[in-house]
Design an enzyme around this catalytic site. Structure first.
Site, mmCIF file in Angstrom:
data_model
loop_
_atom_site.group_PDB
_atom_site.id
_atom_site.type_symbol
_atom_site.label_atom_id
_atom_site.label_comp_id
_atom_site.label_asym_id
_atom_site.label_seq_id
_atom_site.Cartn_x
_atom_site.Cartn_y
_atom_site.Cartn_z
ATOM 1 N N ASP A 1 -41.911 -31.153 105.055
ATOM 2 C CA ASP A 1 -41.287 -29.906 105.439
ATOM 3 C C ASP A 1 -41.499 -29.743 106.947
ATOM 4 O O ASP A 1 -42.222 -30.514 107.583
ATOM 5 C CB ASP A 1 -41.877 -28.732 104.632
ATOM 6 C CG ASP A 1 -40.934 -27.537 104.621
ATOM 7 O OD1 ASP A 1 -41.035 -26.711 103.700
ATOM 8 O OD2 ASP A 1 -40.079 -27.444 105.530
HETATM 9 C C1 GLC Z 1 -38.231 -24.604 106.308
HETATM 10 C C2 GLC Z 1 -38.349 -24.554 104.791
HETATM 11 C C3 GLC Z 1 -37.564 -25.633 104.096
HETATM 12 C C4 GLC Z 1 -36.338 -25.968 104.924
HETATM 13 C C5 GLC Z 1 -36.832 -26.622 106.206
HETATM 14 C C6 GLC Z 1 -35.667 -26.980 107.144
HETATM 15 O O1 GLC Z 1 -39.446 -24.221 106.880
HETATM 16 O O2 GLC Z 1 -39.648 -24.532 104.218
HETATM 17 O O3 GLC Z 1 -37.222 -25.135 102.788
HETATM 18 O O4 GLC Z 1 -35.501 -26.849 104.210
HETATM 19 O O5 GLC Z 1 -37.767 -25.811 106.896
HETATM 20 O O6 GLC Z 1 -35.053 -25.823 107.599
#
Ligand code: GLC
Length: 742
Positions: free
Chosen positions: A281
């Protein structure tokens, strides 16, 4: 009539979801191609594939150079087709090996056509419609050069304080699996055409169990709970061909999910044979320093690669440290090659090597069949919680209707969280849609500027509108900015002066219909006594207005059912249907208690002195304008052996005066087992349509795989013993029968 032809177009569309095959990904020979490519790649080029960067115009020149040197594998949020094709052209035509980039984006519940938030979609219990919506999202997003969406989010959530409950499909593993697979199939399609989107099962794993509902917080989940509740949707996602997984932020039992070898390697790779790739993430790898799990980014890179994260989102721990880790002999290049292979395999499978560029399409958005799908899904997502005195649907002889509230005409709020590509000006609001049906009968007053407005200066206009009307429709709830990531709330009542607004309107004595827009279950106890009807619309997306207007006017009949339990007060959280019985289960003796007014305990039970222990509205609950009666639950045998199939059937009758759809639910309870089991587990459901007076016998089939569970040593076992089976309209209101499994 127009909608009739659009309805026809919708069904034709659902059948012809495939565009001409422009991208052919050759399923055979991929491994050989990967082998030869790996053999040519320098170490830097390998590390490059493992890096996903966020595209920001400010550093574009240096980014173009990195791409030219083959040192980027992916971008997220490159927000224009021309930029995407420009970056891709550099990668394919100017870098040494021409490996294409893969472009990711959060396409969570639609792209330009915005569908209800996933928690709302799941309340439709209509997985084929959810799949159709995901297909449309893929068609619109891929037309803008997006190859990969960070969806479906399959985190089981039992805590409405957690803002991200909006993005999932509720508290049940079976329903979440069904909906997750529907989205996966809608996105990826058969990966053979340019409109497919690589799907991403997230957030792996256990993120929804954040303590206190505080986002990013610690999660403590015993392995049996992990395997029986949180992992099953991801297992099904992999089994159905999901190509990527996103490792989560949370500390999972002391090991952060993005450095967790047990979940990422033991379970995902060794047990499930996952051969796609894992992306972290956003910055979740370097955050392991803050977790107190890694001392520096050198150790972050080590722990992450050993655990099995293939691609780093946004951070550059890999970029800066993997070379030294190999040079210092802490890891071998084989581990790097494994990650690169996983990434290249997905790029081959999704056809990026064959067709790396996206042609420009004219008018790819908001086609009438897309809008009709969005309307239908919003309609089927709405849950009718109350309808006293059958105040709904509105009587067509009604002459004056007051439409009041901060969410009656709230273009942006209606789209909900994670709708970056939706355009508020394209939202059809309830006010607009109700005016199309009722024209000058509508009297509108906002009452409050927005959902958190505390000022009462708009109340008098609202009360005046109410006094002029025969019925009031109040649009209340939480704005989109109160929902989603990093939006945990400890106070779940209607924010701002909304409750006071309801009280002021109630003082007029007019019948009140409350429509709630929200990204989570809210505490409705403060308005229950003043509301004659409550319709829960979630954040319903672009076509929420026409959907709600169709339901209020009676053109359509509500059919949605909750996929998450609603607590009466915050103090009751967590409350969910698939709980264990305990040694002192609560009972009717612990109900009917006035909130906040403690009684003397009459029994020793897992309950409260000062609150009814049952949820305000249980999992699976939802009303219709008609009524349904269940009878004659039968099982095909009292005793079955392991390889038998048990037929369970129940008669459902429409005992009201409207055509209606009913979601018939099937639950089991394993009464005695080597591990205590939930008092109910959803194992099947059917959504059926019945005319007034019509009845049908609905059949389900239970096989042993639906009767098993993971035991303390992580094995899936099926134990002989006594089972109960339930069929009904929600997780409380059921008929039951018993059978014995030999
Ligand atoms: C965010 C979220 C994730 C998302 C990623 C890209 O912090 O936790 O669900 O897909 O970053 O935006």
């Amino acid at each position: 009539m127009k909608w009739f032809f659009i309805g026809i177009a919708l069904s034709v569309f659902l059948i012809s979801c495939k565009r001409p095959a422009e991208r052919r990904s050759k399923s055979d020979g991929i491994e050989e191609k990967i082998d030869s490519l790996i053999g040519l790649m320098t170490f830097e080029e390998k590390i490059g594939q493992m890096q996903q960067l966020h595209f920001s115009q400010s550093v574009s020149d240096s980014l173009f150079n990195l791409v030219r040197k083959g040192q980027v594998g992916s971008f997220l949020n490159a927000d224009s087709l021309e930029l995407r094709n420009k970056l891709q052209r550099i990668a394919v035509e100017e870098s040494r090996l021409g490996i294409p980039l893969i472009f990711g984006r959060d396409v969570i519940h639609g792209f330009r056509t915005v569908f209800p938030i996933p928690l709302g979609q799941s309340a439709s219990w209509n997985d084929s419609l959810v799949k159709a919506a995901a297909r449309i999202a893929a068609l619109e997003a891929s037309s803008q050069g997006i190859d990969w969406t960070f969806s479906p989010m399959m985190d089981i959530a039992r805590d409405p304080r957690w803002g991200r409950i909006a993005e999932g499909c509720g508290e049940d593993p079976y329903l979440t699996s069904i909906m997750g697979i529907a989205m996966l199939q809608g996105y990826q399609d058969d990966l053979k055409n340019s409109s497919s989107l690589v799907a991403c099962g997230k957030h792996y794993v256990g993120y929804g169990a954040a303590e206190g509902g505080r986002d990013y917080n610690t999660t403590l989940i015993p392995e049996t709970e992990l395997r029986n509740v949180y992992l099953p949707p991801f297992k099904r996602f992999i089994e159905e061909g999901g190509l990527t997984i996103m490792s989560a932020f949370n500390d999972l039992n002391g090991t952060p999910a993005s450095g967790n070898e047990f979940t990422l390697r033991q379970v995902l790779r060794n047990e499930w044979n996952f051969n796609g790739f894992v992306v972290s993430d956003w910055n979740s790898m370097p955050e392991m320093i803050s977790h107190g799990y890694c001392k520096d980014e050198y150790e972050v890179a080590l722990r992450s690669i050993v655990a099995g994260v293939d691609m780093e989102m946004v951070g550059n721990a890999y970029y800066k440290n993997l070379y030294s880790l190999v040079k210092n002999g802490e890891i071998t290049e084989r581990l790097i090659n494994e990650s690169v292979r996983n990434i290249l395999r997905v790029k081959f499978k999704t056809g990026l090597f064959d067709q790396p560029f996206t042609e420009v399409e004219k008018q790819p958005f908001l086609k009438s069949v897309y809008l009709e799908t969005a309307r239908k899904l919003a309609e089927e997502s709405c849950v009718l919680l109350r309808n006293d005195k059958n105040v709904l649907p509105l009587n067509e002889r009604i002459s004056h209707i007051a439409v009041i509230g901060p969410l009656a005409d709230a273009n942006l709020d209606q789209l909900g969280t994670w709708s970056p590509d939706g355009r508020p000006e394209e939202t059809r609001t309830p006010l607009l849609a109700l005016k199309e049906i009722y024209a000058e009968k509508i009297v509108y007053a906002k009452g409050l500027e927005n959902s958190t407005d505390k000022s009462e200066k708009g109340f008098s206009e609202a009360v005046t509108a109410a006094n002029k009307s025969q019925v009031v429709i109040l649009f209340l709830g939480e704005g989109a900015l109160l929902s989603g990531e990093n939006h945990s709330r400890a106070y779940l009542r209607l924010p701002g002066a909304q409750v006071k607004l309801v009280e002021n309107i109630a003082a007029t004595g007019k019948p009140i219909i409350v429509v709630i827009m929200a990204g989570r279950p809210l505490i409705l106890s403060d308005i229950e006594r003043n509301a004659d009807a409550i319709l829960y619309a979630w954040h319903p997306g672009t076509m929420g207005g026409p959907a709600i207007a169709d339901l209020i006017s009676g053109n359509k009949n509500p059919s949605g059912k909750l996929t998450v339990s609603f607590p009466r007060f915050e103090g009751q959280i967590p409350v969910y249907y698939n709980h264990r019985n305990t040694g002192r289960p609560a009972s009717k003796l612990n109900t009917g208690i006035t909130a906040g007014d403690p009684v003397n305990p009459v029994n020793a039970a897992a309950a409260y002195l000062d609150l009814d222990y049952t949820p305000a509205y249980p999992f699976g609950y939802g009303l219709s304008y008609t009524t349904f009666e269940y009878s004659d639950l039968t099982v095909s045998a009292d005793t079955i052996s392991m390889n038998d199939e048990l037929k369970v059937s129940v008669v459902v009758k429409n005992t009201g005066k409207y055509n209606g759809s009913e979601i018939v639910q099937l639950y089991i309870h394993d009464r005695y087992a080597s591990l205590t089991r939930p008092v109910k587990e959803l194992k099947d459901f059917k959504k059926i349509a019945l005319e007034p007076g019509e009845s049908k016998r609905i059949e389900f089939y239970l096989t042993k795989d639906k009767l098993g569970f993971y035991n303390q040593s992580g094995q899936f076992i099926i134990e002989p013993g006594d089972f109960e089976v339930f069929a009904g309209k929600n997780s409380f209101d059921v008929l039951n029968a018993r059978f014995y499994l030999k």
